[in-house]
Design a protein around this motif. Structure first.
Motif, PDB file in Angstrom:
ATOM      1  N   GLN A  89      17.621 119.859 170.409  1.00 17.36           N
ATOM      2  CA  GLN A  89      18.393 120.593 170.077  1.00 17.36           C
ATOM      3  C   GLN A  89      19.803 121.254 170.835  1.00 17.36           C
ATOM      4  O   GLN A  89      20.118 122.120 170.453  1.00 17.36           O
ATOM      5  CB  GLN A  89      17.300 122.354 170.890  1.00 17.36           C
ATOM      6  CG  GLN A  89      16.265 122.923 169.944  1.00 17.36           C
ATOM      7  CD  GLN A  89      15.514 123.533 170.895  1.00 17.36           C
ATOM      8  OE1 GLN A  89      15.205 123.388 172.025  1.00 17.36           O
ATOM      9  NE2 GLN A  89      14.756 124.286 170.392  1.00 17.36           N
ATOM     10  N   GLN A  90      19.905 119.440 171.824  1.00 13.94           N
ATOM     11  CA  GLN A  90      21.524 119.257 171.577  1.00 13.94           C
ATOM     12  C   GLN A  90      21.872 118.889 171.034  1.00 13.94           C
ATOM     13  O   GLN A  90      23.015 117.910 171.855  1.00 13.94           O
ATOM     14  CB  GLN A  90      21.233 119.020 173.364  1.00 13.94           C
ATOM     15  CG  GLN A  90      20.817 120.129 173.734  1.00 13.94           C
ATOM     16  CD  GLN A  90      20.284 119.736 176.022  1.00 13.94           C
ATOM     17  OE1 GLN A  90      20.863 118.646 176.278  1.00 13.94           O
ATOM     18  NE2 GLN A  90      19.731 120.128 177.083  1.00 13.94           N
ATOM     19  N   ASP A  91      21.798 118.182 169.713  1.00 14.66           N
ATOM     20  CA  ASP A  91      21.809 117.304 169.282  1.00 14.66           C
ATOM     21  C   ASP A  91      22.086 116.305 169.669  1.00 14.66           C
ATOM     22  O   ASP A  91      22.959 115.250 169.258  1.00 14.66           O
ATOM     23  CB  ASP A  91      23.887 118.136 168.742  1.00 14.66           C
ATOM     24  CG  ASP A  91      23.967 119.361 167.561  1.00 14.66           C
ATOM     25  OD1 ASP A  91      23.162 119.867 167.138  1.00 14.66           O
ATOM     26  OD2 ASP A  91      24.566 119.510 168.678  1.00 14.66           O
ATOM     27  N   ASP A  92      20.799 115.511 170.219  1.00 16.57           N
ATOM     28  CA  ASP A  92      21.054 113.813 170.249  1.00 16.57           C
ATOM     29  C   ASP A  92      20.397 113.639 169.179  1.00 16.57           C
ATOM     30  O   ASP A  92      18.908 113.614 169.415  1.00 16.57           O
ATOM     31  CB  ASP A  92      19.779 113.993 171.727  1.00 16.57           C
ATOM     32  CG  ASP A  92      19.905 113.018 172.590  1.00 16.57           C
ATOM     33  OD1 ASP A  92      19.705 111.889 171.416  1.00 16.57           O
ATOM     34  OD2 ASP A  92      19.751 112.584 173.404  1.00 16.57           O
ATOM     35  N   ASN A  93      21.447 112.780 168.517  1.00 15.67           N
ATOM     36  CA  ASN A  93      20.316 111.797 167.719  1.00 15.67           C
ATOM     37  C   ASN A  93      19.652 110.612 167.966  1.00 15.67           C
ATOM     38  O   ASN A  93      18.211 110.586 167.114  1.00 15.67           O
ATOM     39  CB  ASN A  93      21.726 111.277 166.827  1.00 15.67           C
ATOM     40  CG  ASN A  93      22.810 112.019 166.172  1.00 15.67           C
ATOM     41  OD1 ASN A  93      22.436 112.940 165.592  1.00 15.67           O
ATOM     42  ND2 ASN A  93      23.852 111.457 165.579  1.00 15.67           N
ATOM     43  N   LEU A  94      19.458 110.090 168.872  1.00 16.48           N
ATOM     44  CA  LEU A  94      18.766 109.179 169.672  1.00 16.48           C
ATOM     45  C   LEU A  94      17.178 110.143 169.782  1.00 16.48           C
ATOM     46  O   LEU A  94      15.971 108.958 169.606  1.00 16.48           O
ATOM     47  CB  LEU A  94      18.991 108.471 170.912  1.00 16.48           C
ATOM     48  CG  LEU A  94      20.306 107.466 170.629  1.00 16.48           C
ATOM     49  CD1 LEU A  94      21.127 106.856 171.572  1.00 16.48           C
ATOM     50  CD2 LEU A  94      19.708 106.126 169.382  1.00 16.48           C
ATOM     51  N   ALA A  95      17.648 110.586 170.099  1.00 15.46           N
ATOM     52  CA  ALA A  95      15.932 111.034 170.324  1.00 15.46           C
ATOM     53  C   ALA A  95      14.826 111.755 169.200  1.00 15.46           C
ATOM     54  O   ALA A  95      14.212 111.526 169.360  1.00 15.46           O
ATOM     55  CB  ALA A  95      16.422 112.966 171.237  1.00 15.46           C
TER      56      ALA A  95
END
Length: 185
Positions: free
Chosen positions: A17-23
């Motif tokens: 939801q915080q735009d973390d691609n790796l997550a």
């Protein structure tokens, strides 16, 4: 590089939801294969199963800011696959029904072909009836009765050459009339 292996699904969702691609990649790696197998079993198509799962994850990423998962993520994704597979199967059913309808329409075209043939036959009868009487008789004996030129000549007490000439004239007029008729179809 961050290590997401020990993180819970809820923590990964918050990071996504915080735009973390790796997550997102970690979540994808965690569930991709399981969802793929589930979809492949139901669709009997590896390509379609792959597309279904890709669509689920694409939707998940696109809706990441509005995402609110009430149950656990595994259940959410399993339901998403079931829904997408159901939608896929319904679409396949509609396509199959459309193919059967298209086959029926082709059958219907044969009826149209038959009607056109009947119309052509009526026109042929009309063209034959417009021939001079002797010419008409020779044509009918040849084409409808199947008599040879010699048999017609003997039956009508005329020469074989006269039969040939009369039949040639009849065929020429009939061909011209049929061509005009076919142009108007």
């Amino acid at each position: 590089m961050k290590d997401f292996g020990g993180r819970s699904d809820e923590e990964l969702i918050l990071l996504i939801q915080q735009d973390d691609n790796l997550a997102f990649e970690a979540l994808y790696d965690r569930y991709w294969k399981k969802l793929y197998y589930q979809a492949a079993r139901k669709t009997n198509s590896l390509e379609d199963a792959q597309e279904i799962v890709q669509n689920i994850f694409t939707s998940l990423w696109l809706r990441r800011h509005q995402l609110q998962i009430e149950s656990n993520l595994a259940s959410y994704l399993a339901v998403a696959v079931k829904y997408k597979v159901f939608k896929y199967l319904a679409q396949q059913y509609k396509q199959e029904a459309f193919r059967h309808e298209a086959d029926w329409v082709d059958f219907d075209n044969s009826t149209e072909d038959w009607l056109q043939f009947e119309e052509l036959r009526v026109r042929l009868d009309q063209l034959v009836s417009e021939l001079p009487e002797k010419c008409q008789l020779i044509f009918k004996l040849s084409r409808e009765e199947g008599l040879t030129y010699k048999q017609i000549a003997e039956n009508l007490n005329i020469s074989v050459k006269t039969v040939e000439t009369q039949l040639s004239r009849a065929l020429k007029k009939i061909r011209a009339g049929i061509q005009r008729f076919l142009i108007t179809l």
